[in-house]
Design a protein around this motif. Structure first.
Motif, PDB file in Angstrom:
ATOM      1  N   HIS A 289     155.721  28.527 -74.704  1.00 40.16           N
ATOM      2  CA  HIS A 289     155.956  29.810 -74.045  1.00 40.16           C
ATOM      3  C   HIS A 289     154.708  30.690 -74.035  1.00 40.16           C
ATOM      4  CE1 HIS A 289     160.295  29.400 -73.526  1.00 40.16           C
ATOM      5  NE2 HIS A 289     160.343  28.841 -74.736  1.00 40.16           N
ATOM      6  N   PHE A 290     153.737  30.446 -74.949  1.00 38.08           N
ATOM      7  CA  PHE A 290     152.618  31.367 -75.115  1.00 38.08           C
ATOM      8  C   PHE A 290     151.284  30.650 -74.868  1.00 38.08           C
ATOM      9  CE2 PHE A 290     156.077  32.733 -77.843  1.00 38.08           C
ATOM     10  CZ  PHE A 290     156.210  34.080 -77.509  1.00 38.08           C
ATOM     11  N   LYS A 291     150.304  31.465 -74.560  1.00 38.32           N
ATOM     12  CA  LYS A 291     148.923  30.976 -74.420  1.00 38.32           C
ATOM     13  C   LYS A 291     148.010  32.089 -74.902  1.00 38.32           C
ATOM     14  CE  LYS A 291     146.572  31.114 -70.587  1.00 38.32           C
ATOM     15  NZ  LYS A 291     146.083  30.899 -69.204  1.00 38.32           N
ATOM     16  N   ILE A 292     146.949  31.714 -75.625  1.00 38.15           N
ATOM     17  CA  ILE A 292     145.984  32.695 -76.101  1.00 38.15           C
ATOM     18  C   ILE A 292     144.599  32.286 -75.643  1.00 38.15           C
ATOM     19  CG2 ILE A 292     145.576  31.586 -78.353  1.00 38.15           C
ATOM     20  CD1 ILE A 292     145.467  34.480 -79.520  1.00 38.15           C
ATOM     21  N   SER A 293     143.819  33.247 -75.169  1.00 39.23           N
ATOM     22  CA  SER A 293     142.465  33.003 -74.681  1.00 39.23           C
ATOM     23  C   SER A 293     141.537  34.056 -75.260  1.00 39.23           C
ATOM     24  CB  SER A 293     142.434  33.035 -73.145  1.00 39.23           C
ATOM     25  OG  SER A 293     142.909  34.284 -72.663  1.00 39.23           O
ATOM     26  N   THR A 294     140.252  33.936 -74.964  1.00 40.30           N
ATOM     27  CA  THR A 294     139.234  34.846 -75.515  1.00 40.30           C
ATOM     28  C   THR A 294     138.656  35.697 -74.394  1.00 40.30           C
ATOM     29  OG1 THR A 294     138.673  33.204 -77.199  1.00 40.30           O
ATOM     30  CG2 THR A 294     137.107  34.995 -76.844  1.00 40.30           C
ATOM     31  N   ASP A 295     138.615  37.005 -74.610  1.00 40.71           N
ATOM     32  CA  ASP A 295     137.922  37.910 -73.691  1.00 40.71           C
ATOM     33  C   ASP A 295     136.424  37.791 -73.975  1.00 40.71           C
ATOM     34  OD1 ASP A 295     136.690  40.138 -72.460  1.00 40.71           O
ATOM     35  OD2 ASP A 295     138.595  41.217 -72.436  1.00 40.71           O
ATOM     36  N   LYS A 296     135.652  37.293 -73.001  1.00 41.48           N
ATOM     37  CA  LYS A 296     134.235  37.014 -73.219  1.00 41.48           C
ATOM     38  C   LYS A 296     133.425  38.273 -73.485  1.00 41.48           C
ATOM     39  CE  LYS A 296     134.819  32.629 -72.511  1.00 41.48           C
ATOM     40  NZ  LYS A 296     134.752  31.702 -73.659  1.00 41.48           N
ATOM     41  N   GLU A 297     133.895  39.426 -73.021  1.00 45.87           N
ATOM     42  CA  GLU A 297     133.151  40.654 -73.211  1.00 45.87           C
ATOM     43  C   GLU A 297     133.390  41.252 -74.595  1.00 45.87           C
ATOM     44  OE1 GLU A 297     130.984  41.780 -71.087  1.00 45.87           O
ATOM     45  OE2 GLU A 297     131.411  40.157 -69.661  1.00 45.87           O
ATOM     46  N   THR A 298     134.653  41.344 -74.999  1.00 49.71           N
ATOM     47  CA  THR A 298     134.989  42.014 -76.261  1.00 49.71           C
ATOM     48  C   THR A 298     135.200  41.054 -77.418  1.00 49.71           C
ATOM     49  OG1 THR A 298     137.359  41.962 -75.762  1.00 49.71           O
ATOM     50  CG2 THR A 298     136.094  43.839 -74.920  1.00 49.71           C
ATOM     51  N   ASN A 299     135.282  39.770 -77.135  1.00 51.88           N
ATOM     52  CA  ASN A 299     135.541  38.744 -78.148  1.00 51.88           C
ATOM     53  C   ASN A 299     136.931  38.892 -78.780  1.00 51.88           C
ATOM     54  OD1 ASN A 299     134.352  36.366 -79.091  1.00 51.88           O
ATOM     55  ND2 ASN A 299     133.757  37.287 -81.035  1.00 51.88           N
ATOM     56  N   GLU A 300     137.865  39.507 -78.037  1.00 55.59           N
ATOM     57  CA  GLU A 300     139.227  39.675 -78.517  1.00 55.59           C
ATOM     58  C   GLU A 300     140.075  38.482 -78.096  1.00 55.59           C
ATOM     59  OE1 GLU A 300     140.015  44.460 -78.417  1.00 55.59           O
ATOM     60  OE2 GLU A 300     140.013  43.386 -76.511  1.00 55.59           O
ATOM     61  N   GLY A 301     141.143  38.236 -78.841  1.00 54.22           N
ATOM     62  CA  GLY A 301     142.118  37.238 -78.455  1.00 54.22           C
ATOM     63  C   GLY A 301     143.192  37.873 -77.583  1.00 54.22           C
ATOM     64  N   VAL A 302     143.451  37.268 -76.406  1.00 54.33           N
ATOM     65  CA  VAL A 302     144.424  37.806 -75.457  1.00 54.33           C
ATOM     66  C   VAL A 302     145.641  36.881 -75.466  1.00 54.33           C
ATOM     67  CG1 VAL A 302     144.834  38.494 -73.068  1.00 54.33           C
ATOM     68  CG2 VAL A 302     142.547  38.745 -74.062  1.00 54.33           C
ATOM     69  N   LEU A 303     146.783  37.418 -75.954  1.00 55.58           N
ATOM     70  CA  LEU A 303     148.017  36.634 -76.059  1.00 55.58           C
ATOM     71  C   LEU A 303     148.882  36.908 -74.842  1.00 55.58           C
ATOM     72  CD1 LEU A 303     149.718  34.711 -77.831  1.00 55.58           C
ATOM     73  CD2 LEU A 303     150.760  36.756 -78.851  1.00 55.58           C
ATOM     74  N   CYS A 304     149.310  35.837 -74.133  1.00 57.28           N
ATOM     75  CA  CYS A 304     150.106  35.954 -72.915  1.00 57.28           C
ATOM     76  C   CYS A 304     151.351  35.081 -73.029  1.00 57.28           C
ATOM     77  CB  CYS A 304     149.305  35.527 -71.685  1.00 57.28           C
ATOM     78  SG  CYS A 304     147.837  36.524 -71.377  1.00 57.28           S
ATOM     79  N   VAL A 305     152.407  35.491 -72.292  1.00 64.37           N
ATOM     80  CA  VAL A 305     153.613  34.674 -72.137  1.00 64.37           C
ATOM     81  C   VAL A 305     153.482  33.929 -70.816  1.00 64.37           C
ATOM     82  CG1 VAL A 305     156.107  34.689 -71.870  1.00 64.37           C
ATOM     83  CG2 VAL A 305     155.042  36.253 -73.471  1.00 64.37           C
ATOM     84  N   VAL A 306     153.529  32.618 -70.855  1.00 67.46           N
ATOM     85  CA  VAL A 306     153.348  31.793 -69.652  1.00 67.46           C
ATOM     86  C   VAL A 306     154.639  31.091 -69.245  1.00 67.46           C
ATOM     87  CG1 VAL A 306     150.887  31.444 -70.043  1.00 67.46           C
ATOM     88  CG2 VAL A 306     152.523  29.869 -71.077  1.00 67.46           C
ATOM     89  N   LYS A 307     155.655  31.138 -70.101  1.00 67.94           N
ATOM     90  CA  LYS A 307     156.941  30.512 -69.801  1.00 67.94           C
ATOM     91  C   LYS A 307     158.042  31.482 -70.252  1.00 67.94           C
ATOM     92  CE  LYS A 307     159.558  26.300 -70.889  1.00 67.94           C
ATOM     93  NZ  LYS A 307     159.540  25.045 -71.676  1.00 67.94           N
TER      94      LYS A 307
END
Length: 839
Positions: free
Chosen positions: A402-420
């Motif tokens: 249900h989830f996916k996490i990626s990296t914001d290249k500018e801030t180096n933050e982890g971005v948590l998203c719901v994909v399902k």
């Protein structure tokens, strides 16, 4: 007196002299006479003196002494060829000079006299000294560079053994005398004392190769020239110099003790391999100061890491003041310094860390592709490098994707998203374990590397939504037997309300039914058959019969599902033989294979059982059936079978007992390939049914229609020539010649006849009979056994069907189908056409 040996072959010289005498036949010119004073006895290979040849003949290329006891070199030096003893006070000989190009020849007279020894007068106060015998040889000599004098500075004395017998004069030449630096050395002519006039720099001139000469007052060379090297001794007057004023090196912060950082190098102009050039390196100063991070090898200048304290995050650049000193580093040695800049490169020695251990987020159910949380981290490594950039991973809690996490290249933050989409009814909240690491590998040891992934917990709260019915699973399956009675009911599609987990209050509607076989109950969702289901009518036959169903709740919200109906097969189809007509070439082909298919499911199909169906005695005698495989059989004939067409009834039965009988027409033909065999004559025992007769009539009617169209076109072209109304009696007249000649008649039923002198000819026997009446013909196909065309033909007589039939043939039972008729007539029509041309 010791001298160097110089040998020149006399034989070659004499030959050149004789050659010269033969070439020049004119008188020779005499040059100035030369006189040498020599001792009364000279050993072989001793120098006598030197003659200036250029004053006599500058271009002489052939020089020869006429006295074999003496030999002359190219520079004019005269040597004894053997021991010479002057018995008298004087002796003379001639030197020949020749120029072969200008054909010029001159001679020099040489006079030898006893040398008169002239001795110096000794002062009365000079003591009598006994000196040992000296040798005229190179004497080791040296001088100190940068000498302070006094000048001229005495170096050494040069003496020749010839000074015991002669008055000797000394001279020198070479670099430092008559070559640069000029006039640095001189020698006293009478004493042989050698002097230096000024200070010398060894780094400019390390050795002077002088040549000393000893000669008598009249120019006699008492000894061979003496090489006299003067070596300049080194003084430590040059500082060592680094090759670069500033050195720049880089070293990773993760470097271990002993890691090479770089190499510094210095040069010294003083004499190599001496203490003056034995250099020693050291570090005078390090900035920032403590602790001492670096060390240098004293002899090689290699700088290494000396302490495990390199940390770019603390100090990213160091400056070293390097010192080099000669005399192996002794305090009195000369020294110089240089600067070494060392940049500490970043390594991934700092793991990224979460700013807190737990996070919370919320999302509505059924939402997807939405961002729900940003997770910041800290990393001390160099920004915007692989050592700083973070990689986030969901370690636990995302098993359903249900989830996916990626990296914001500018801030180096982890971005948590719901994909399902999430379902509140299934889970009110989800707990995720998030890990973070760097793109680059951690450089610390294995234990620290395993702990380098920092972890945090994220609790995701799912917010409830009032949602419509849910069609789950999207595809539901039911099974119905084919041929079931209309109105047969089975369970249908079931949707449910996710809030109540119940199907109450839902209504169902059929959206798509490919063949209209099913009706659906609006309240219950059950289905009933509206038609008899036929599995064999489905395409593809073994696939499922899919019905699209719509489920609607009381608020009008809906979902769509698929009801997959598996139509269960019933053995309602017998197998069917694929072949209807077979041509067998006798004797080349011994048999023919036939095969069958069954549209039912394989469980109701093969293996098939083939047999002859109620065969007549004649059929049973000629034909036999044997099995080939589960779906094929082999039809074989007896050797005595006649050439004709046979009707062979065959029954095929499947494993369920369903059977079907088919009469197979087998043409036993005398051919090599079935394509070469025309339609065979029928046997008397073959009877056509009513459907075969109907097919023949329909074929004839279709053929008449086509011919009528052709005839109408020809009539229009022949000035409206009249045709009878009865189409069955029409003839198409075709002319195959440009001039009037025989006509070929194409009857309306497809046969061709010829009219010659108004006499009619028709076909009968196997083909049937032709009746001609006033230019019109009717042709009927009749079985004729062995009758031929000749037996039924008459010139100028009217032939009827009865006259050609033979009396035993039933007209109704003797008609062929259209396909047989066409197969038989086509080759014969071609033959008639050929006969029409040749006639």
């Amino acid at each position: 007196m010791a001298t160097a040996e110089l040998r020149i072959p006399l034989r070659g010289a004499l030959c050149r002299l004789l050659l010269t005498v033969a070439v020049f036949s004119f008188a020779c010119e005499a040059c100035e006479k030369v006189t040498f004073n020599i001792p009364s006895k000279l050993e072989a290979d001793k120098i006598v003196g030197r003659v200036n040849l250029k004053d006599c003949l500058r271009s002489a290329d052939l020089i020869q002494s006429r006295d074999p006891d003496f030999r002359v070199l190219d520079d004019g030096s005269v040597y004894t060829a053997s021991t010479v003893v002057l018995s008298d006070e004087k002796r003379s000989f001639t030197i020949w000079l020749s120029d072969t190009k200008t054909q010029t020849q001159k001679e020099i007279k040489v006079l030898l006299e006893h040398e008169k020894k002239v001795l110096r007068k000794r002062d009365t106060k000079e003591p009598v000294l006994r000196r040992s015998k000296r040798r005229w040889a190179p004497i080791p000599c040296s001088m100190q560079e940068n000498s302070l004098g006094p000048f001229p500075l005495f170096l050494q004395q040069v003496q020749s053994d010839a000074a015991q017998n002669y008055t000797i004069f000394y001279s020198i030449s070479g670099r430092g005398v008559d070559q640069e630096p000029l006039n640095l050395f001189f020698i006293e002519k009478d004493t042989g004392n050698l002097y230096c006039t000024r200070a010398v720099d060894r780094e400019e001139y390390d050795v002077f190769d002088l040549i000393a000469y000893a000669s008598t007052a009249d120019g006699y060379s008492a000894d061979l020239p003496l090489p006299l090297p003067i070596r300049v001794e080194d003084e430590n007057d040059n500082h060592p110099i680094f090759t670069e004023a500033i050195y720049n090196f880089e070293v990773p912060e993760s470097s271990r003790v002993g890691t090479t950082v770089g190499v510094v190098c210095a040069t010294d102009r003083d004499e190599p391999d001496t203490m003056h050039t034995r250099l020693k390196y050291s570090i005078l100063e390090q900035s920032p100061g403590s602790p001492g991070i670096f060390a240098v090898h004293p002899s090689t200048g290699v700088i290494t890491v000396a302490a495990p304290y390199l940390d770019r995050e603390t100090v990213d650049k160091y400056s070293l003041v390097m010192k080099v000193q000669d005399m192996d580093g002794q305090f009195f040695g000369l020294m110089s310094t240089s600067t070494c800049m060392i940049t500490v490169k970043d390594s991934n020695d700092n793991a990224p860390t979460f700013k807190q251990n737990t996070y919370e987020a919320s999302v509505e159910e059924n939402a997807y592709n939405v961002e729900i949380l940003r997770i910041p981290i800290e990393d001390k490594d160099l920004i915007n490098t692989a050592n700083w950039r973070a990689n986030f991973t969901i370690l636990k809690g995302n098993e359903n994707g249900h989830f996916k996490i990626s990296t914001d290249k500018e801030t180096n933050e982890g971005v948590l998203c719901v994909v399902k989409p999430l379902n509140y009814e299934e889970n009110h909240q989800v707990t995720l374990e998030i890990g973070v690491s760097n793109e680059a590998l951690f450089t610390r040891d294995v234990a620290l590397r395993m702990a380098a992934m920092n972890r945090a917990l994220v609790t995701v709260h799912v917010r409830d939504q009032d949602e419509g019915p849910e069609c789950s699973p999207a595809t539901q399956y039911v099974q119905i037997k084919e041929n079931s009675a209309v109105g047969s009911k089975v369970n249908g599609y079931k949707a449910y309300d996710p809030e109540t987990r119940s199907s109450n209050g839902l209504r169902y509607k059929k959206l798509h039914d490919p063949k209209g076989w099913i009706t659906i109950d609006e309240i219950l969702g059950s289905i009933a058959t509206s038609k008899v289901l036929d599995r064999e009518a489905m395409t593809p036959r073994n696939d499922l019969y899919n019905i699209t169903v719509l489920a609607i709740d009381q608020d009008g919200r809906s979902c769509t599902g698929t009801l997959a109906v598996n139509v269960e097969d019933v053995n309602d189809n017998p197998p069917e033989i694929l072949q209807s007509y077979i041509t067998v070439c006798k004797p080349k082909m011994k048999y023919a294979d036939i095969s069958a298919v069954d549209p039912d499911d394989p469980v109701h199909g093969a293996p098939f059982y083939f047999s002859l169906a109620n065969p007549s005695p004649e059929t049973n005698r000629i034909w036999t059936l044997t099995k080939v495989n589960d779906t094929a059989a082999r039809l074989s004939y007896q050797k005595n079978a006649e050439f004709q067409e046979y009707s062979v009834p065959i029954t095929v039965k499947d494993r369920g007992g369903q059977s079907r009988t088919k009469t197979l027409r087998v043409n036993l033909c005398d051919c090599t390939h079935p394509s070469q065999c025309p339609a065979a004559p029928r046997s008397a025992g073959v009877v056509l049914g009513k459907w075969a007769i109907l097919a023949i009539l329909l074929g004839i009617a279709l053929l008449f229609s086509v011919l009528l169209t052709l005839v109408c076109g020809i009539v229009g072209a022949k000035k409206k020539r009249g045709f009878p109304e009865d189409l069955a009696q029409q003839n198409l007249i075709i002319s195959n010649t440009e001039a009037p000649g025989d006509d070929k008649v194409c009857s309306g039923n497809g046969f061709m006849t010829q009219t010659v002198n108004n006499s009619g000819q028709g076909f009968c026997g196997t083909m049937g009979s032709g009746v001609k009446n006033g230019g019109q013909e009717t042709i009927e196909m009749v079985k004729g056994g062995h009758q031929t065309l000749e037996s039924c033909r008459g010139a100028g007589h009217l032939h009827t069907l009865d006259s050609c039939r033979g009396g035993h043939v039933d007209v109704d039972n003797c008609r062929y189908t259209y396909s047989e008729w066409h197969s038989f007539t086509q080759p014969r029509l071609g033959e008639d056409s050929i006969r029409g041309h040749t006639g």
